[in-house]
Design a protein around this motif. Structure first.
Motif, PDB file in Angstrom:
ATOM      1  N   GLU A 129       0.810  -1.214   0.000  1.00 25.79           N
ATOM      2  CA  GLU A 129       0.000   0.000   0.000  1.00 25.79           C
ATOM      3  C   GLU A 129       0.847   1.270   0.000  1.00 25.79           C
ATOM      4  N   THR A 186      -7.147  -8.664  -1.995  1.00 27.49           N
ATOM      5  CA  THR A 186      -5.787  -9.059  -1.626  1.00 27.49           C
ATOM      6  C   THR A 186      -5.760 -10.263  -0.691  1.00 27.49           C
ATOM      7  N   ARG A 204      -9.491   1.591   0.030  1.00 29.75           N
ATOM      8  CA  ARG A 204      -8.294   0.750   0.108  1.00 29.75           C
ATOM      9  C   ARG A 204      -8.524  -0.468   0.989  1.00 29.75           C
ATOM     10  N   GLU A 240     -12.045  -0.097  -7.794  1.00 29.89           N
ATOM     11  CA  GLU A 240     -11.941   1.357  -7.620  1.00 29.89           C
ATOM     12  C   GLU A 240     -13.049   2.072  -8.378  1.00 29.89           C
ATOM     13  N   LYS A 243     -10.614  -3.057  -0.751  1.00 30.55           N
ATOM     14  CA  LYS A 243      -9.851  -3.800  -1.760  1.00 30.55           C
ATOM     15  C   LYS A 243      -8.945  -4.841  -1.098  1.00 30.55           C
ATOM     16  N   TYR A 255      -8.303  -4.641  -9.081  1.00 32.27           N
ATOM     17  CA  TYR A 255      -8.255  -3.430  -8.269  1.00 32.27           C
ATOM     18  C   TYR A 255      -8.883  -2.246  -9.003  1.00 32.27           C
ATOM     19  N   GLU A 256      -8.641  -2.166 -10.309  1.00 33.66           N
ATOM     20  CA  GLU A 256      -9.208  -1.060 -11.083  1.00 33.66           C
ATOM     21  C   GLU A 256     -10.731  -1.157 -11.132  1.00 33.66           C
ATOM     22  N   GLN A 305      -4.127  -6.573 -11.863  1.00 39.64           N
ATOM     23  CA  GLN A 305      -4.460  -5.207 -11.466  1.00 39.64           C
ATOM     24  C   GLN A 305      -5.848  -4.789 -11.941  1.00 39.64           C
TER      25      GLN A 305
END
Length: 312
Positions: A108, A219, A211, A205, A214, A201-202, A198
């Motif tokens: 992070e 994770t 955070r 978002e 996510k 995560y996108e 990734q």
């Protein structure tokens, strides 16, 4: 026409020639594993013999399971076994939790220089020997000049003789184990995190995930298989105490034996006093067999409850 695969000798030699420098780098590790693992298998017979150095492996007297009675008939066998399991479980649980937490926190961090500096700082303790760590701990816990007792005295308390307080040492050992090895352990989890797509995560978002959301939803679930596999591998060593750590820190302090004495240190003291390698070999074989059975049993359970985390 399709290219025909070369036979075993030709294909093998061609592969060696093509990647000779890569295989050359692997030679020391291969030799180490062969010499200290596979080449030692015949010497397991010592566990069933009254080994005599002059007669050698093939001519020593065969005594069956008599050497195993040395440990199992000991009055301290149960206590030592429970200490070994308890300490290893504490090491495993807290080591995994802190390693995962450090990996997630490092991931992070957005400032790359700070991330690399922090990671290097956390890895550094892993390269210190337990002898050095034992002196550091003495500087912390010494009754006369230890920093902890100085802090207690500063706030009006009475100094504590930590080296006579057996109940505190399992947690002290856990703290030192985590401090020394969690940073290195976090590298594996950090590598697993970097392998996560990734796009996940996108997408999260875009949906407005924070955070923490996510981390919790992407994770940690995707780190679970890696954590499960590493845990299964470590279960094979659940009956092996960290001899280097415990003997360097505890040594021959009999006051702390009730909570810190493990199979390895017990066998070492017995070998030092009795001088019979057969007893030590018998206990070592017992540790290996139990560890192997635990790995198989844990993998069997994992395969039925969490298939992604199974070894096979």
């Amino acid at each position: 026409m399709p290219k025909r695969n070369a036979g075993f000798p030709a294909g093998f030699l061609r592969e060696l020639s093509k990647n000779r420098f890569s295989y050359l780098l692997a030679v020391p590790a291969v030799l180490y594993v062969f010499i200290f693992s596979y080449a030692t298998y015949p010497y397991l017979l010592i566990a069933f013999q009254r080994f005599n150095y002059t007669k050698g492996l093939l001519h020593s007297e065969w005594v069956g399971f008599d050497n195993f009675r040395f440990f199992f008939k000991s009055t301290d066998a149960l206590l030592i076994t429970l200490n070994t399991i308890k300490l290893n479980l504490l090491f495993l649980v807290f080591g995994t939790l802190f390693a995962v937490a450090l990996a997630v926190l490092l991931n992070e961090v957005r400032h790359r220089l700070f991330q690399k500096l922090t990671q290097t700082t956390m890895i550094f303790p892993n390269f210190l020997s337990w002898i050095i760590v034992s002196y550091m701990m003495y500087g912390l816990f010494s009754t006369d000049f230890g920093l902890i007792n100085q802090a207690i005295s500063f706030f009006g308390g009475e100094p504590v003789n930590w080296y006579a307080k057996a109940e505190a040492w399992p947690w002290i050992l856990v703290g030192m184990k985590v401090w020394k090895e969690a940073g290195m352990g976090s590298i594996i989890y950090l590598a697993a995190i970097t392998g996560i797509d990734q796009v996940l995560y996108e997408s999260a978002e875009i949906d407005g995930a924070t955070r923490w959301q996510k981390i919790r939803s992407i994770t940690l679930p995707l780190l679970a298989p890696t954590a499960a596999i590493l845990t299964l591998l470590n279960l094979g060593k659940i009956f092996y105490g960290d001899f280097g750590m415990i003997y360097a820190i505890i040594g021959d302090n009999g006051v702390l034996y009730p909570t810190t004495d493990v199979i390895d240190t017990y066998v070492f003291r017995a070998l030092r006093q009795i001088g019979d390698p057969s007893n030590a070999a018998a206990v070592g074989l017992f540790q290996s067999i139990v560890g192997l059975l635990l790995v198989f049993a844990a993998n069997w359970i994992t395969r039925r409850t969490f298939r992604e985390g199974a070894l096979y």
